[in-house]
Design a protein around this motif. Structure first.
Motif, mmCIF file in Angstrom:
data_model
loop_
_atom_site.group_PDB
_atom_site.id
_atom_site.type_symbol
_atom_site.label_atom_id
_atom_site.label_comp_id
_atom_site.label_asym_id
_atom_site.label_seq_id
_atom_site.Cartn_x
_atom_site.Cartn_y
_atom_site.Cartn_z
ATOM 1 N N ASN A 1 0.835 -1.209 0.000
ATOM 2 C CA ASN A 1 0.000 0.000 0.000
ATOM 3 C C ASN A 1 0.867 1.256 0.000
ATOM 4 O OD1 ASN A 1 -2.575 -1.188 -0.052
ATOM 5 N ND2 ASN A 1 -2.498 -1.595 2.151
ATOM 6 N N SER B 1 1.139 3.009 -3.945
ATOM 7 C CA SER B 1 0.023 3.926 -3.668
ATOM 8 C C SER B 1 -0.257 4.854 -4.846
ATOM 9 C CB SER B 1 0.320 4.754 -2.415
ATOM 10 O OG SER B 1 1.469 5.554 -2.625
ATOM 11 N N ARG C 1 -1.833 3.414 -10.877
ATOM 12 C CA ARG C 1 -3.207 3.142 -11.315
ATOM 13 C C ARG C 1 -3.318 1.704 -11.791
ATOM 14 N NH1 ARG C 1 -4.800 8.512 -14.441
ATOM 15 N NH2 ARG C 1 -5.757 9.461 -12.627
ATOM 16 N N HIS D 1 -1.425 -1.903 -11.388
ATOM 17 C CA HIS D 1 -0.450 -2.585 -10.528
ATOM 18 C C HIS D 1 0.134 -3.802 -11.237
ATOM 19 C CE1 HIS D 1 -1.952 -0.225 -7.015
ATOM 20 N NE2 HIS D 1 -3.080 -0.288 -7.702
ATOM 21 N N SER E 1 -6.572 -0.977 -8.225
ATOM 22 C CA SER E 1 -7.192 0.352 -8.211
ATOM 23 C C SER E 1 -8.235 0.508 -9.310
ATOM 24 C CB SER E 1 -6.103 1.425 -8.300
ATOM 25 O OG SER E 1 -5.237 1.330 -7.182
ATOM 26 N N GLU F 1 -8.420 0.103 -12.609
ATOM 27 C CA GLU F 1 -8.226 0.775 -13.898
ATOM 28 C C GLU F 1 -8.815 -0.014 -15.072
ATOM 29 O OE1 GLU F 1 -7.415 3.750 -13.944
ATOM 30 O OE2 GLU F 1 -6.748 4.240 -15.967
ATOM 31 N N PHE G 1 -6.475 0.469 -2.296
ATOM 32 C CA PHE G 1 -6.707 0.302 -3.737
ATOM 33 C C PHE G 1 -8.213 0.275 -4.037
ATOM 34 C CE2 PHE G 1 -2.468 -2.322 -4.065
ATOM 35 C CZ PHE G 1 -1.752 -1.181 -3.741
ATOM 36 N N SER G 2 -8.989 -0.379 -3.161
ATOM 37 C CA SER G 2 -10.442 -0.427 -3.375
ATOM 38 C C SER G 2 -11.045 0.977 -3.332
ATOM 39 C CB SER G 2 -11.111 -1.302 -2.313
ATOM 40 O OG SER G 2 -10.568 -2.608 -2.334
ATOM 41 N N GLN H 1 -9.419 3.721 -4.020
ATOM 42 C CA GLN H 1 -8.949 4.410 -5.233
ATOM 43 C C GLN H 1 -9.784 3.990 -6.446
ATOM 44 O OE1 GLN H 1 -4.288 5.287 -3.987
ATOM 45 N NE2 GLN H 1 -4.653 3.583 -5.373
ATOM 46 N N ALA H 2 -10.167 2.717 -6.488
ATOM 47 C CA ALA H 2 -10.976 2.220 -7.601
ATOM 48 C C ALA H 2 -12.333 2.931 -7.639
ATOM 49 C CB ALA H 2 -11.166 0.710 -7.474
ATOM 50 N N ARG I 1 -11.859 6.400 -8.907
ATOM 51 C CA ARG I 1 -11.591 6.383 -10.350
ATOM 52 C C ARG I 1 -12.896 6.205 -11.132
ATOM 53 N NH1 ARG I 1 -8.602 8.471 -14.196
ATOM 54 N NH2 ARG I 1 -7.798 6.984 -15.716
ATOM 55 N N HIS J 1 -14.343 -4.462 -1.263
ATOM 56 C CA HIS J 1 -13.117 -4.694 -0.502
ATOM 57 C C HIS J 1 -13.253 -6.022 0.219
ATOM 58 C CE1 HIS J 1 -10.688 -4.086 3.335
ATOM 59 N NE2 HIS J 1 -9.840 -4.374 2.372
#
Ligand code: SAH
Length: 249
Positions: free
Chosen positions: A8, A12, A15, A17, A47, A49, A71-72, A74-75, A78, A92
């Motif tokens: 993480n 971080s 976008r 991984h 994340s 993408e 990441f969840s 961030q997703a 996005r 998550h």
């Protein structure tokens, strides 16, 4: 529930991984000839993408499951940013054993096949969510050239040489499981550089902002060692690709 905190931190700002560039991700979506409305399941969605851009560009809908809280989140951001929040959902959680309530046209696991205990188990898991005639996507490393010693394999952050196959063997292994390989998109070195080198600036900035953190020593050691390790081993020996599979019959 979360993944080890080090990831993480180092990823971080990513976008994507994995060693795919945004262009490769778009190519993968295009070559699959996705129909608008196709349902996509993504185990270890990071994340988000892939789902978010495919929802925007190809009109798919989908669900992603990822164990990283960061990441969840961030997703979801996005999805909001790309205005596809009504098409995609991010959960998550642990994707091990996850089966979709409604069958999907595409079931994917890119760079997280430990979720099903390896490639074979992950294909079996994804197949449980797949409609007849659907496509499974597996994103996995392979050896560009076989490491001459176990030490070199470990330099690539593999446990051993046996962890990965060379490309022809990996492709053949899907056939042995009863699947046709119907497409593939392979990462290139530029993509590997984006994935690996992007961690270095992230680590450097994080260290400046968190000098007293309990992980600061580990991150410092990693930043010091990683550029040479990557150039010596991973960049020379490891490939990565996404393979599109359809069950034979
Ligand atoms: N497919 C994404 C992420 C690949 S990185 C992409 O290509 O961008 C591997 C991801 O697997 C990370 O996001 C990590 O949080 C997630 N992960 C690791 N173990 C998991 C588990 N048991 N269940 C769900 N996600 C997991």
């Amino acid at each position: 529930m979360d993944i080890p905190r080090i990831f993480n931190i180092t990823e971080s700002a990513h976008r994507i991984h994995n060693p795919f560039t945004p262009e490769k991700l778009a190519t993968l979506g295009a070559v699959l000839r996705l129909e608008p409305g196709t349902r996509v399941l993504d185990l270890g969605s990071g994340s988000g993408e892939m789902l978010c851009t495919w929802a925007r560009d190809y009109g798919v809908t989908g669900t992603g499951i990822d164990m990283s809280q960061l990441f969840s989140d961030q997703a979801k951001r996005r999805a909001h940013e790309l205005r596809v929040s009504d098409q995609v959902a991010f959960i998550h959680g642990d994707a091990a054993g996850y089966v979709a309530a409604e069958k999907v046209g595409v079931a994917a696991c890119l760079g997280a096949t430990w979720i099903g205990g390896g490639v074979v188990g992950t294909i079996e898991l994804l197949a449980k969510s797949l409609r007849t005639g659907g496509i499974i996507l597996i994103g996995e490393p392979y050896w560009l050239q076989l490491p001459p010693t176990e030490e070199v394999a470990q330099g690539c952050h593999a446990g051993s040489i046996a962890d990965f196959l060379v490309l022809p063997e990996l492709i053949a292994s899907f056939g042995k499981l009863g699947y046709d390989v119907v497409e593939m998109v392979l990462a290139d070195r530029e993509g590997w550089d984006r994935y690996e080198a992007a961690k270095w600036l992230t680590m450097r900035r994080w260290l400046e902002a968190n000098p007293e953190d309990e992980l600061a020593k580990d991150v410092r050691a990693e930043l010091t060692a990683e550029p040479v390790r990557y150039a010596t081993y991973t960049r020379q020996y490891l490939g990565w690709g996404v393979f599109a599979l359809m069950a034979r019959e």
